[in-house]
Design a protein around this motif. Sequence first.
Motif: not given
Length: 363
Positions: A247, A252, A345-348, A353, A355-357, A359, A361
């Motif tokens: 990624c 991003v 929070y970051p969104y990819t 993705t 798990a990383a998204n 918060n 979401c």
Amino acid sequence: MIKSYTQKNVDIKVKLLLVIFLSFFTLGVKAQKEVAITKQYLNENTAKYNLSLSDVSEMKVSSEYLSPTTGWYHIYFNQTFEQVEVYNGLLSVTLKDNKVAFAANSFIPFITSKIPANKIATLNTDVALQKAAADIGIANLDVSKIKELIKANLDNGKLSKVVYEDKQLSNEKIEVKLYWLPIENNVGEKINTNLVLTWNVKLVTKDGQHSWNIHVDANTGNIVQKKDDVIHCDFGKPEHGKHNEICTDENVLDAVTSPTANGYNVFDYPLEAPTFGARTIVTNPYTRFLPATMGPGTTNGWHNDGTTDYIYTRGNNVWAKDDLANNDEVTIGSYPSSATLDFNYPYTLGTATAAANLNACIT
């Protein structure tokens, strides 16, 4: 000195109460004015909206507010007959410069001609609750465990609503409310609408998998209508492909910008999805809906339930968190938290993705 200090505080309290009283009085006078304008307009345009004069006179205000962005006044009415509400009988009006600019309704036209001969509920609310419980497969309730919490009457003295607690059925409060329920019947090529007096039983099952909305005939005890307000969706198992790509910044959607107090990094309305545009940080979004004088929503924000302040995604209407275990919170989910209410929070965009998204979401 003590007497002087006490008297001063009494004067301050009196003045404060007077200001509060005058504020509510001003709002009440304004509301009465807008409602009067609306009723006069509808009385003069009954044919246009398929209403009778009695339909207009009997309707009651459900909610109203002044839009701080447009200055327009919005009023929502419930249709009633002899003070009992018609289920989903709604009329909305928008006023601009003290004139009706828009009106739409789902009222039952000429309701008096649709009312059955028996207009009085003879079935007790606790019996209606038992009938509803039996219909969803829970029979032989221990009546002694059904606890009555709240009882409300109409202005004419008739019982309109009872709120129960029954741990046999639900961990939530159970509401039983009186309604006129419209029932449509096909007669040849025409659709006729009849009204049935019902006790509407709303209960969430103990496992949280169902939120039943059941109408019990207020005289016969028959189940007239039953709906589950919980929608269960199954999209099947997705096809996954294995990719070695890493990624990059091109994937991003937006970068995490510097925190903004009491802000939310979101795909703001009217964006419907990430494909429609980028996220933006929205500060104090609740102020869009009500001016500061119209209620606690603009002062408490969305992180207060009336008694407690929260630093996570919880307020008076929503507690947003994950249900990754898919067991309706039997396993407690996670939720983003911020001491300064910065939900940024970051969104990819891309595969693997989620798990990383999480918060972003939930926010």
